[in-house]
Each structure stands twice: as structure tokens, then as C-alpha cells.
Design a protein around this motif. Structure first.
Motif, PDB file in Angstrom:
ATOM      1  N   LYS A  91      54.697  90.371  99.097  1.00 27.65           N
ATOM      2  CA  LYS A  91      55.226  91.139 100.229  1.00 27.65           C
ATOM      3  C   LYS A  91      56.682  90.779 100.546  1.00 27.65           C
ATOM      4  N   ASP A  92      57.028  89.473 100.495  1.00 25.26           N
ATOM      5  CA  ASP A  92      58.361  89.089 100.971  1.00 25.26           C
ATOM      6  C   ASP A  92      59.459  89.674 100.095  1.00 25.26           C
ATOM      7  N   LYS A  93      59.192  89.647  98.778  1.00 24.70           N
ATOM      8  CA  LYS A  93      60.203  90.142  97.835  1.00 24.70           C
ATOM      9  C   LYS A  93      60.267  91.678  97.889  1.00 24.70           C
ATOM     10  N   PHE A  94      59.136  92.279  98.106  1.00 26.48           N
ATOM     11  CA  PHE A  94      59.014  93.740  97.929  1.00 26.48           C
ATOM     12  C   PHE A  94      59.320  94.509  99.217  1.00 26.48           C
ATOM     13  N   ARG A  95      59.286  93.802 100.358  1.00 27.58           N
ATOM     14  CA  ARG A  95      59.243  94.491 101.655  1.00 27.58           C
ATOM     15  C   ARG A  95      60.315  95.574 101.814  1.00 27.58           C
ATOM     16  N   ASP A  96      61.586  95.255 101.478  1.00 21.62           N
ATOM     17  CA  ASP A  96      62.663  96.221 101.755  1.00 21.62           C
ATOM     18  C   ASP A  96      62.507  97.499 100.933  1.00 21.62           C
ATOM     19  N   ASP A  97      62.144  97.325  99.653  1.00 19.50           N
ATOM     20  CA  ASP A  97      61.970  98.524  98.822  1.00 19.50           C
ATOM     21  C   ASP A  97      60.714  99.287  99.210  1.00 19.50           C
ATOM     22  N   ALA A  98      59.717  98.538  99.689  1.00 16.30           N
ATOM     23  CA  ALA A  98      58.427  99.189  99.996  1.00 16.30           C
ATOM     24  C   ALA A  98      58.640 100.336 100.977  1.00 16.30           C
ATOM     25  N   LYS A  99      59.498 100.113 101.956  1.00 17.24           N
ATOM     26  CA  LYS A  99      59.697 101.144 102.975  1.00 17.24           C
ATOM     27  C   LYS A  99      60.245 102.420 102.330  1.00 17.24           C
ATOM     28  N   GLN A 100      61.282 102.260 101.462  1.00 18.00           N
ATOM     29  CA  GLN A 100      61.860 103.443 100.800  1.00 18.00           C
ATOM     30  C   GLN A 100      60.811 104.165  99.961  1.00 18.00           C
ATOM     31  N   VAL A 101      60.048 103.365  99.187  1.00 16.52           N
ATOM     32  CA  VAL A 101      59.054 103.958  98.287  1.00 16.52           C
ATOM     33  C   VAL A 101      58.029 104.744  99.112  1.00 16.52           C
ATOM     34  N   MET A 102      57.612 104.163 100.241  1.00 21.23           N
ATOM     35  CA  MET A 102      56.593 104.842 101.047  1.00 21.23           C
ATOM     36  C   MET A 102      57.152 106.123 101.659  1.00 21.23           C
ATOM     37  N   ASP A 103      58.459 106.116 101.969  1.00 21.77           N
ATOM     38  CA  ASP A 103      59.040 107.356 102.493  1.00 21.77           C
ATOM     39  C   ASP A 103      58.981 108.469 101.441  1.00 21.77           C
ATOM     40  N   VAL A 104      59.277 108.102 100.177  1.00 16.58           N
ATOM     41  CA  VAL A 104      59.197 109.114  99.100  1.00 16.58           C
ATOM     42  C   VAL A 104      57.758 109.619  98.971  1.00 16.58           C
ATOM     43  N   LEU A 105      56.819 108.677  98.964  1.00 13.23           N
ATOM     44  CA  LEU A 105      55.405 109.081  98.816  1.00 13.23           C
ATOM     45  C   LEU A 105      54.987 109.977  99.983  1.00 13.23           C
ATOM     46  N   MET A 106      55.471 109.653 101.187  1.00 15.46           N
ATOM     47  CA  MET A 106      55.074 110.463 102.341  1.00 15.46           C
ATOM     48  C   MET A 106      55.593 111.889 102.200  1.00 15.46           C
ATOM     49  N   SER A 107      56.829 112.029 101.695  1.00 14.11           N
ATOM     50  CA  SER A 107      57.344 113.396 101.586  1.00 14.11           C
ATOM     51  C   SER A 107      56.593 114.160 100.490  1.00 14.11           C
TER      52      SER A 107
ATOM     53  N   PHE B 222      50.622  97.510 106.758  1.00 12.16           N
ATOM     54  CA  PHE B 222      50.453  98.861 106.222  1.00 12.16           C
ATOM     55  C   PHE B 222      49.849  99.816 107.259  1.00 12.16           C
ATOM     56  N   LEU B 223      49.276  99.241 108.325  1.00 13.79           N
ATOM     57  CA  LEU B 223      48.526 100.079 109.290  1.00 13.79           C
ATOM     58  C   LEU B 223      49.260 101.341 109.762  1.00 13.79           C
ATOM     59  N   PRO B 224      50.582 101.271 110.062  1.00  8.28           N
ATOM     60  CA  PRO B 224      51.241 102.488 110.558  1.00  8.28           C
ATOM     61  C   PRO B 224      51.165 103.667 109.582  1.00  8.28           C
ATOM     62  N   TYR B 225      50.972 103.371 108.271  1.00  8.25           N
ATOM     63  CA  TYR B 225      50.963 104.475 107.294  1.00  8.25           C
ATOM     64  C   TYR B 225      49.582 105.109 107.136  1.00  8.25           C
ATOM     65  N   MET B 226      48.563 104.471 107.691  1.00  9.11           N
ATOM     66  CA  MET B 226      47.195 104.954 107.462  1.00  9.11           C
ATOM     67  C   MET B 226      47.013 106.406 107.912  1.00  9.11           C
ATOM     68  N   SER B 227      47.711 106.787 108.993  1.00  6.86           N
ATOM     69  CA  SER B 227      47.489 108.154 109.479  1.00  6.86           C
ATOM     70  C   SER B 227      48.029 109.187 108.485  1.00  6.86           C
ATOM     71  N   VAL B 228      48.969 108.750 107.623  1.00  4.36           N
ATOM     72  CA  VAL B 228      49.478 109.666 106.594  1.00  4.36           C
ATOM     73  C   VAL B 228      48.540 109.670 105.384  1.00  4.36           C
ATOM     74  N   VAL B 229      48.054 108.471 105.058  1.00  4.78           N
ATOM     75  CA  VAL B 229      47.298 108.304 103.815  1.00  4.78           C
ATOM     76  C   VAL B 229      45.887 108.875 103.923  1.00  4.78           C
ATOM     77  N   MET B 230      45.256 108.686 105.074  1.00  2.00           N
ATOM     78  CA  MET B 230      43.814 108.949 105.138  1.00  2.00           C
ATOM     79  C   MET B 230      43.406 110.432 105.024  1.00  2.00           C
ATOM     80  N   PRO B 231      44.077 111.359 105.715  1.00  2.00           N
ATOM     81  CA  PRO B 231      43.546 112.737 105.648  1.00  2.00           C
ATOM     82  C   PRO B 231      43.395 113.285 104.214  1.00  2.00           C
ATOM     83  N   PRO B 232      44.488 113.186 103.376  1.00  2.00           N
ATOM     84  CA  PRO B 232      44.293 113.707 102.012  1.00  2.00           C
ATOM     85  C   PRO B 232      43.278 112.885 101.217  1.00  2.00           C
ATOM     86  N   LEU B 233      43.206 111.582 101.499  1.00  2.00           N
ATOM     87  CA  LEU B 233      42.266 110.730 100.769  1.00  2.00           C
ATOM     88  C   LEU B 233      40.829 111.166 101.061  1.00  2.00           C
TER      89      LEU B 233
END
Length: 1113
Positions: free
Chosen positions: A579-595, A626-637
Motif C-alpha cells: 500500500k505505501d509504495k502504491f498509494r499515490d498511483d492507486a488513486k489515479q488508476v481507480m479514477d480511470v477504472l471508475m470512468s 478502499f471503502l469509499p470506492y465500494m459504492s462504485v464497485v458493487m452495483p455492476p459486480l
């Protein structure tokens, strides 16, 4: 007119005197216009509901009198559907006159119909009706009619009777046993002397179906002498150039080989010889030769019914292997292959080539390495040394295909195998180099991790060099894929030294213009990161920008897979580095996935499934963040998890619809007499989604709480989703996770005000559903998973589980034990077959091991129920005892004996005085098991003795003497402290301590207690170590004379035990350790200096140092 009157008028017209409206209706049902057809279907269904008698008779009349072949054919099909025993089964609703008219019209149609295709449909209709009513003698005229047809001189009638006969065998086979003699004569007569091939094939079909439905082998054997005539049907058809008929005959014989292989045993050499001759005949069509091969492979695969039979024919195995090797030569050097475009993946491969490949794999798996490796090592070197590239290529492909089935034997000759493949890495032809890389990839999977551990220093550099083959992008891409296979079975220690070279080459490939190469590089990077874990951190900054660039830029349709694989790679790299190494990129990656998630995707877009998995990995990496992203992830899942399988159902004997679609994404299964076609991509997405739901619940624990109310009703019904094992497995694993999440949320007060009754409600939903699914589960491995999940659920729910549910769990356990015993009995029966050999024995042993897993889980569940309900569970335990007592028997496996003992240990420990009534029955077993040759059984037994010593009071007293001598044997065992025996030893020491503590008046304490002290400290079983060292501490605190010894002579020993315990890891609880320190300080202050000095001198140097650091000087 209102609508109802209109309908009635319409029905009256259709079913009235004038035949025209009915004929129009039937032709509309065949119309190509959807609109017209659905109107006609509505009308037809109305007739069916309101006037089934007239409808059936109208159809029968049409079948009998219509001059139009299409109408007659349609009438036969519609009648068959009406008479099929499904939800809309019409027969019982018809009056008796209609029924008898239909029966006689059908038979007269069989006699008069001339058109062959219609006659076939008619026979289907007759069989469909007969299968429902013949068993209750509802059509007494049919069998005499069939015998009459068969003995007539009309080939058409003979063929019809045999067709009907073949379809009916499964329903009426047993009722025909009295006529075996006549039937045998009829079959023999037609197979030998009918001039018509069609009649012979129909007779062959009837014989084969009939043999399969006879339950007694002596009845089946009466047809053995038909086999030469049955085989002649095939050879004559071939000699007359009638290959279509020959292929029908082959398909029937393949069915026989799969279901009754032992019927062929006495004439096996002739039958297999004939089949191989067909397979070798270059002049025949490929389809015919492939069927002959399929026949021999089917026999090899018929392991449960004829174990070991084909291994008795080594000369044929060698011939078959040569035939299959020859098929692998049918490959061309197609220029499209070299372009490395994804669609041309199989360029240059023929159907011969792919059948050869598949059959080598199946042959090796069914016959095993001891049979196949000698044949391969004779034939492959010849191919490898030949000048033609095709031969070299074929040898490498064959090697990869047989690796799975021959892995045990190939591991013994690993050096030769590896040399064979690595020498081909230098071959001038790129297709051969590709095949060598392919073989290494396959061997890494089938022969790992031995291959990785012993040959990494040769294999990885060879693969790295192949990645530099820029002239041949397909070779580069395949080398990257092989790195993936290699690293999946590899430890970080082996991989790390090569990472610099491999990662830098993969980064070069990532920037290659060929998509296939980029995809290969992405999956290899993902796998390397996954296998090297935190060692991958040093490459993170170099790799991640490339991965993000692909994710953001690969947007057009042709790049979908590339983008999907970049998601997989990014998420695996994130998990590897943390998590510590990945954290900054994780946010960008999740934004792409969300769109992306919000955009519309096509049904066949791979992105969805990759995205589901990437989200779940990001969750594992980020945890609660990761909890804040669950509302995006769960409906399609949830939508993916709720996908309905795309299913088409036809009857198993119809050759239509499904078979014709060579659609890769359709899978067919046959259930009873229905054939079901399923779109696999839908099932795979569903399975992925269910697995991801399980991941989230597992990772987020109480954080998953808000979704439980939607997820539970989605997954619980899928416990019985029989179309796909992965879906069931995922649903099973999720059950305890959901309960745990709910329980934690309630305990931590984040369940929106809900209390324990919510957990109970969920548990009352989940536990009965698991029990019911377990009852119907066909797969042993999934049964074990279900028992495991049930156990976890029972642990989580504890006393919330009501008595009724405990009752159903106990009943199901009885069922599980019974089913498992009967499976074992079947295997024991199989071992009696005439050709049973060592390899079959090995396979049976493996299957029985899976059975142990089931027993193991049963023991765990009973342990949980006993711990939860204590004495109130005993009435259930009494019911189960007739199922459990046999498990103590000497004839049972050590694992079963161990489980039975553990269950009794639990009862004695948890139910204390309520359990005393069982001592008479179980203690003799327990004492005997203390000296079992299996260390796990010994451990369970000596532990039980300790429990009985602690709680058994006067019941145990008379047995103290025997208990001591049994424990003595375990403790004095020459290898008592070796790894496999140490747990039994530690538990025996603990039990001895319990006897000293609770039955001191029954032993010679001055002998036994010093002997016990002498065994200390114990360091294997950390749970028992804490108990025993606590007991020692207590005795010293009480200045127990027996432990200190005359003149304190045992003090040095006690001090050294304390020293070892305090220097060791986890050998005592914190409170015991601090009490030991206090005792040592006390001794230091109170003992005379010379006693202290001599005690000190007996310690080891590191113990002296440890004590000096603990004790104040």
C-alpha cells in the motif's frame, strides 16, 4: 364480440370440420416471419389448453393423410412435444378414446410412411409416448408390433422398429430380459444378413442401447458373440465406400466403449486392431479416422468401468502414439503465423493437428507415465533428429501434451527432458523455437516446482535470450508467456537474481508495436511481480509509468485486451509492492477504472471481467482505505453475479441446433435425456464476480456490512448452481465471510442500530441453505468445502443456532458418512477388476485421500457443535455413535481413526462429568490407540488420556497403571523428538503431568514426578507447552517436595527448564513467565551460595547469559 368470444370462434374454426384452417395454422408455425409464427404459437397453445383431444387428433390426421411432407414432419414433431413428459405433458389430460386412436394411428403411420426423414421423426414420437406409458403396460400392442416389423421383409419397417427399440431400451430394457433369446436371434440375423446398411446400423444402435440397459453382466455376456457381426457392419460400410454409415457405426461403438468397456474385453485385441487399421488408412476421410482414434482413447479413459484394461496392450499403445505423432506433422508454415496478429494464432494448424494434440493429452492422462514414457522415449528422438522442421516441431508439441499425464515419471528423468527442450531453443526454424518455448511453459506448470528449483539457471537465461528475437515477434511473445508459467511455480529466492534482466527485457517488449508481444509482456510482468512480492519494489518506478500509459491510451476496440491486461498487471504489481509504495498511483488508476465502469461496454468486451478482478486486488492492497470506492464497485459486480446463464435446451437425441454451432463459447452438458448448451463467457463472468464478492467480504470484514442484504440473497441460491463449479465454490466460501462481517459490525456498533437478532436472522438463512446444498452436491471436493464453510458458520453463530438446525446438520452428517463409505466401497470393488494394476491403485488412493478431507471436516463440525452446546449436544452424539464407532476400527485409515478419537476427546473435555458414561466404551480404544504406529493417531489418543485423567475422577482411577505404561512407551520411543513424533511426545508428557496432578494418590509420586520433570521443557506443541510449564511453576511455588527432590537435588534441572522456557519463543504465557522470573529471583536470594553455584554451573553458557540479563545482579 369481446375478446373471449373471438378466441372461441377462432378455436372452433381451427379445430372444426374444414381441415384448411388447421393446415394454415401448421404452415404458419413453420413461417419465417417472426410475427406470423408467434401469432400461430399463441393460437396453438390456446388449442392445447382448451381442447387437447381435438388438437391431438387433428395432428394425427395430418400426419396420416397430408400430401405435404413438411406438414407431416411438423405434425410428428409437434405431437412428440405434446407427448413429452415435461410441465406441459398432455397425455394424462386426453380421454381414453383419443389415447387409443393416437396409439393406433401412430403405428399405422409407421407402416405407411415412405419418406425416410419423416419416418425417423415418427419413430421419435412413438418412442417418446411409449417411454412414458410402456412401463405401466399402457401400450400392450407395441412390442408385438415391433417384433412383427423386425421379422418382416421390409427394410424400412425393420429399421423403424430398431430405431424405436434403441430409444426405448433405457425405459423397458429390464422388461425385455425374458425375450433375450429371441432378441439375440433377431439382432444376429439382421447384423449378419440384412442387405440394407440402414437396417444394420439401426440394429447396431438397438443392440448397443440394449446392452447398456442390462444390469446383470451375465445377461450382457449373452450378446458377446454379436461383436464380430457388429464390427463387420463397420468394415463392410468402409469397404463399400459408404463412409457416412461407417461414421454412424463408429459413433455407436464409441458410446459402447464409454459405458460398457468390459463387454469388449474378450475381443479387445481384434477390436482395437481394427480401429487402429482404420486410423492408419490414409485413403479414408479424416472424420472417419478421427472417430476410430476417439474409440481407442475412450476405452483408455474408461477407468472406472474397466481399470487398467488398455495398459495390457502395449503394442497398440505404441501404434496409436505413432498415429498421433503423424497427425502432428499436418502443419504448414503459413506466412500469417509470422505476422503475430492475434487472430492468426492457429495459422497453419489443421484439424488433424489439433485432434492429435488433444488425444496425446488424453491418452497420457488416462494411461499414465509408466505406459506412455517408454513409448515416447522410443519415438520422440527419431522425430527430433529428423531434418524436417515439422518433425522436430511435432516432438516438442507431443512432449508438452503428455507432460500432465506423465509428470511423476518425467520428474525421474528431468535432466533428459530439459536437455531435449533446451537444445531446440537454437533451431533455425522459428516455429520449432516457438514449440520449444511452449514446451518449457507447459513443463513449468506440470513439472513444477522441481523444474524451477533444479534448472532455473538454464531455463531463465534461455527464455530471456528468446525475448531478443526481434525478427520473430511471436517467439518473443511466447517467451514472455513462458516466463509467466515459470514464475507461477517459483519462490522469490530463485526469481530475484534474474529480475534485473527479465524486467528490463519485458519493458522493451511493452513498447513493441505488436499487440501480442505487449500482452505477453504485461501478463509476464504481472506474474513476476506476484511471485517476487516485495522484491519487485526496486522496479516499481520504472515499470508503473508504462503500465499507466497503456491503461490510459489503449482505448480503441482493437486494444481492449491490452488495456484489460494492463489493469491486471497494475493491480498485481500494487499488491506485490504494498500500500505505501502504491498509494499515490492507486488513486489515479481507480479514477480511470471508475470512468470506464460508467461507460457502455459491448457484451464480449473482456474489460468487465478483468476490471472486476482488478478492483478486488486494489481492495486487498488498500484494505479499509478502499471503502469509499465500494459504492462504485458493487452495483455492476452484483449485476455480474446475478447474470442468468444463457442456456438452450434440446433433447439429447436430436442432432440439431447446438452441435452445428462450432461456437467456442458454447459448452454442452447432457442431463438425463436433455442436452443443455451454455454460453461459457457468461458463466465465467458470473464465477469471477462471485469470487470477487467473497474477496471483498473477506478483506473488508465489518466494512462490508452495508452490502450484506444484497449479497446474501444473490449468493445463497448459487450454492445449488450446477452449471458451473467455480460459481458454487465461490458462493460456498462467501457464506462464513458474510456472517462474520455481520457479527463484527454488530459487535463494533456500526450496524445502523441492528443487534444480535440480525446475525441470527442471517445465520438462520445461511446455515439451512448450506445443509440443503450439501445434501445435493455431486462433487466430493465441493462437499468438503461446504462442510468447512458450515463449520465456520457454526463457529461464528455459536449458540444462536437453534436445535432444529443442529438436528438437520446431524442428519446431513449421517448422510455424508454413509455416502462417503459407499464411494469407498465402490472403489474397493473397482480394485477387484481383472486388469487392476499398480497405477490404478495409485489413482484410487488419491481419490480416497479426498474422502479423508470430507471426514476431517465432519470431525471439525462435531467438535464445534460439542464446544458450543456442550452436554446438551450429547443426545445427538448418541445418535451418531453408530456412525462414529466403526471409525475406530483397525480396518479404517489412520486419518479416520484420528478423527474418531478427536471427537471423543472433545466430548470428554467439553462435557466433563456428563461424558463419564462414555468412558467404559471409549477408554479401552483410547488406551490401545496410544501405541498406534501412526503419530497423529497417537497424539490424539494421548491427549485424550490427559483429558480423561483431568475430568474422569473415579472412572479413570482403575486405569492409571495401564495409562502410565502406555504413555511411557510413547515418551521412551527412540525417535520421540523427531519432527513427525514430537507432537505425540509433547501430548504424552502433558497427559503424564495431568496424572501426577489429579491422581497422585494412585501413583508412586517419588518415581513418576521426577520422570515427568526429566521430559521438560516441551517445545513442539505450543498449546500443551503453556499448560505443562504453568503446572511446573505452580508445583515449585507450592515447594512441592516431589518436584524439588530430596535435599533439593532437582533444583538445577528446574532452573535449567525455566531458563529454556524463558529463552524460548512462546513456550509460556506472560503470567507464567513473570512468575518463573520471580521464583528465580527468590531462589537466588534464599539458596546457600554453594548450592547456587553448583546449580549455575550445570547450565549451558547461553542459558547463563539469558538468566543474567533477567535477574538483577
Amino acid at each position: 364480440m369481446d375478446e373471449q368470444q373471438l378466441q372461441q370462434a377462432q378455436l372452433a374454426a381451427i379445430l372444426g370440420q374444414d381441415p384448411a384452417p388447421f393446415e394454415t395454422l401448421i404452415s404458419s408455425l413453420m413461417s419465417s416471419s417472426n410475427e406470423q409464427r408467434s401469432q400461430a404459437e399463441l393460437a396453438f397453445n390456446l388449442c392445447k389448453q382448451n381442447n387437447p383431444d381435438s388438437l391431438s387428433l387433428k395432428l394425427a390426421h395430418l400426419l396420416q393423410h397430408s400430401p405435404h411432407p413438411d406438414a407431416r414432419a411438423m405434425a410428428a414433431v409437434l405431437l412428440r412435444k405434446l407427448l413429452t413428459r415435461d410441465d406441459a405433458y398432455l397425455w394424462p389430460r386426453l380421454n381414453i378414446n383419443t389415447q387409443s386412436s393416437l396409439k393406433s394411428i401412430l403405428l399405422s403411420c409407421v407402416q405407411q410412411e415412405q419418406a425416410k426423414s419423416i419416418l425417423k421423426k415418427l419413430c421419435d414420437t412413438v418412442s417418446e409416448l411409449a417411454s412414458g406409458i410402456l412401463p405401466d403396460n399402457g401400450w400392450p400392442e407395441l412390442l408385438p408390433f415391433m417384433f412383427q416389423c423386425v421379422s418382416s421383409d421390409s427394410p424400412k419397417l425393420q429399421e423403424s422398429a430398431f430405431l424405436i427399440f434403441a430409444q426405448l431400451s433405457q425405459y423397458i430394457g429390464e422388461t425385455l430380459v425374458p425375450f433375450i433369446k429371441e432378441l439375440h436371434g433377431v439382432f444376429l440375423q439382421c447384423l449378419n444378413s440384412s442387405p440394407s446398411f440402414d437396417v444394420k446400423i439401426a440394429a447396431l444402435n438397438a443392440v448397443i442401447n440394449f446392452i447398456q440397459c442390462l444390469s446383470s453382466s451375465s445377461d450382457r455376456d449373452r450378446f458377446q458373440d454379436l461383436l464380430p457381426a457388429m464390427m463387420r457392419t463397420l468394415t463392410e460400410a468402409l469397404n463399400n465406400g459408404n463412409e457416412a454409415t461407417a461414421q454412424e457405426a463408429l459413433e455407436l461403438l464409441i458410446e459402447l466403449a464409454g459405458t460398457e468397456p468390459r463387454f469388449l474385453r474378450r475381443q479387445l485385441v481384434d477390436v482395437v486392431g481394427a480401429m487402429l487399421q482404420i486410423a492408419e488408412a490414409q485413403s479414408l476421410e479424416e472424420g472417419t479416422r478421427h472417430l476410430a482414434i476417439e474409440f481407442v482413447i475412450t476405452l483408455a479413459e474408461a477407468r472406472e468401468r474397466a481399470p487398467g484394461m488398455m495398459r495390457k496392450l502395449p503394442q497398440f499403445i505404441s501404434r496409436l502414439f505413432a498415429i498421433l505423432m503423424n497427425m502432428l506433422l499436418d502443419v504448414e508454415d503459413d506466412p500469417a503465423w509470422h505476422t503475430a496478429e492475434t487472430e492468426d494464432e492457429d495459422a497453419g494448424e489443421s484439424s488433424n493437428y489439433s485432434v492429435g494434440q488433444e488425444c496425446l493429452d488424453r491418452l497420457a492422462i488416462s494411461l499414465g507415465g509408466n505406459t506412455i514414457v517408454p513409448v515416447a522415449s522410443e519415438q520422440l528422438p527419431v522425430y527430433l533428429s529428423a531434418p524436417e522442421w515439422q518433425k522436430h516441431h511435432a516432438a516438442l508439441i507431443a512432449l508438452a501434451q503428455i507432460a500432465e499425464g506423465c509428470s511423476k515419471v518425467m520428474l525421474k528423468n528431468l535432466e533428459q527432458v530439459v536437455n531435449m527442450v533446451l537444445n531446440s531453443f537454437q533451431h533455425p526454424h522459428p516455429r520449432v523455437r516457438w514449440a520449444a518455448i511452449n514446451a518449457i511453459g507447459q513443463l513449468s506448470t506440470d513439472l513444477g516446482p522441481d523444474l524451477q528449483n533444479q534448472y532455473h539457471q538454464r531455463v531463465l537465461p534461455a527464455l530471456a535470450a528468446s525475448m531478443d528475437d526481434f525478427q520473430n515477434p511471436r517467439v518473443q511473445a511466447h517467451a514472455a508467456s513462458a516466463v509467466l508459467n515459470f514464475s507461477e511455480n517459483c519462490t522469490p529466492e530463485i526469481l530475484t537474481p534474474y529480475l534485473d534482466g527479465i524486467v528490463s527485457k519485458l519493458l522493451v517488449l511493452l513498447q513493441n508495436g505488436k499487440q501480442m508481444v505487449q500482452e505477453g509482456a504485461l501478463t509476464a510482468l504481472a506474474s513476476v511481480a506476484d511471485s517476487s512480492q516485495e522484491h519487485f519494489q526496486k522496479y516499481y518506478d520504472a515499470v508503473m509509468p508504462y503500465l499507466k500509459a497503456i491503461l490510459v491510451n489503449a482505448t480503441d476496440k482493437s486494444n481492449r485486451m491490452l488495456r484489460a491486461k494492463s489493469m491486471e498487471c497494475i493491480s498485481l504489481v500494487g499488491m506485490a509492492v504494498g500500500k505505501d509504495k502504491f498509494r499515490d498511483d492507486a488513486k489515479q488508476v481507480m479514477d480511470v477504472l471508475m470512468s470506464l465502469q460508467g461507460s457502455q461496454m459491448e457484451a464480449d468486451d473482456p474489460t468487465t471481467s478483468y476490471m472486476l478482478q482488478a478492483w478486488a486486488r486494489l481492495c486487498k492492497c488498500l484494505g479499509q482505505d478502499f471503502l469509499p470506492y465500494m459504492s462504485v464497485v458493487m452495483p455492476p459486480l452484483l449485476l455480474s453475479a446475478q447474470l442468468k446463464p444463457d442456456v438452450t435446451i434440446t433433447s439429447a437425441d436430436s442432432d440439431n441446433e447446438i452441435d452445428d454451432s462450432d461456437d467456442e463459447s458454447m459448452e454442452t452438458i447432457t442431463l438425463g435425456d436433455k442436452r443443455i448448451g451454455i454460453k461459457t463467457s457468461v458463466l465465467e463472468e458470473k464465477a469471477t464476480a462471485c469470487n470477487m464478492l467473497c474477496c471483498y467480504a473477506d478483506e473488508l470484514k465489518e466494512g462490508f456490512y452495508p452490502w450484506i442484504d444484497q449479497v446474501a440473497p444473490t449468493l445463497v441460491p448459487l450454492l445449488k448452481f450446477y452449471f458451473h463449479e467455480e460459481v458454487r465454490k465461490a458462493a460456498v466460501s462467501a457464506m462464513p465471510e458474510l456472517l462474520r462481517s455481520a457479527k463484527l459490525a454488530v459487535e463494533k456498533g456500526i450496524a445502523q442500530g441492528r443487534n444480535e437478532s440480525y446475525v441470527k436472522q442471517l445465520s438462520d438463512y445461511i446455515i439451512p441453505a448450506l445443509v440443503e446444498a450439501l445434501h445435493k452436491e455431486p462433487d466430493t471436493e465441493i462437499c468438503a468445502n461446504m462442510l468447512d464453510a458450515l463449520n465456520e458458520c457454526l463457529q461464528i453463530s455459536g449458540t444462536l443456532v437453534e436445535e432444529g438446525q443442529v438436528r438437520s446438520v446431524v442428519d446431513e452428517i449421517k448422510q455424508v458418512i454413509t455416502a462417503s463409505s459407499s464411494r469407498k466401497r465402490e472403489r474397493a470393488e473397482r480394485a477387484k477388476a481383472e486388469d487392476f494394476d499398480a497405477e490404478e491403485g495409485e489413482l484410487v488412493r488419491e481419490e480416497n485421500e479426498q474422502e479423508e478431507e470430507v471426514f476431517d471436516q465432519v470431525g471439525e463440525i462435531l467438535g464445534t457443535l460439542i464446544k458450543t452446546f456442550k452436554a446438551s449436544f450429547l443426545p445427538f452424539f448418541d445418535e451418531l455413535s453408530s456412525y462414529l464407532t466403526p471409525m475406530w476400527g483397525k480396518d479404517k485409515t489412520p486419518e479416520e481413526r484420528r478423527i474418531a478419537i478427536c471427537i471423543f476427546d472433545d466430548v470428554a473435555e467439553q462435557c466433563r462429568e456428563s461424558a463419564l458414561k462414555y468412558y467404559d466404551t471409549f477408554l479401552p480404544f483410547l488406551l490401545e490407540a496410544c501405541n498406534d504406529e501412526n503419530p497423529d493417531v497417537r497424539q490424539a489418543a494421548v491427549y485424550g488420556l490427559g483429558v480423561c485423567a483431568e475430568f474422569g475422577a473415579s472412572m479413570f482411577k482403575p486405569l492409571v497403571g495401564e495409562a502410565l505404561s502406555r504413555l511411557n512407551v510413547v515418551i521412551r520411543h527412540p525417535n520421540a523428538k523427531q519432527a513427525e513424533n514430537v507432537m505425540a511426545y509433547d501430548n504424552a508428557v502433558s497427559a503424564l503431568g495431568k496424572i501426577c496432578q489429579f491422581h497422585r494418590d494412585s501413583i508412586d509420586a517419588s518415581q513418576v514426578i521426577p520422570a515427568w520433570l526429566n521430559c521438560l521443557p516441551i517445545t513442539g506443541d505450543l498449546i500443551e507447552a503453556k499448560v505443562v510449564h504453568e503446572q511446573l511453576c505452580l508445583m515449585v511455588e507450592r515447594s512441592d517436595g516431589e518436584i524439588l527432590g530430596p535435599n533439593n537435588q532437582f533444583l538445577p534441572k528446574i532452573v535449567s527448564v525455566f531458563a529454556e522456557v524463558l529463552c524460548g519463543k512462546d513456550l509460556a504465557t506472560e503470567s507464567t513467565a513473570s512468575r518463573m522470573v520471580n521464583l528465580l529471583r527468590h531462589l537466588k536470594q534464599t539458596l546457600p551460595p554453594d548450592t547456587l553455584a553448583s546449580t549455575w554451573s550445570m547450565l549451558l553458557p547461553q542459558q547463563q547469559m539469558a538468566l543474567q540479563s533477567i535477574l538483577p545482579s
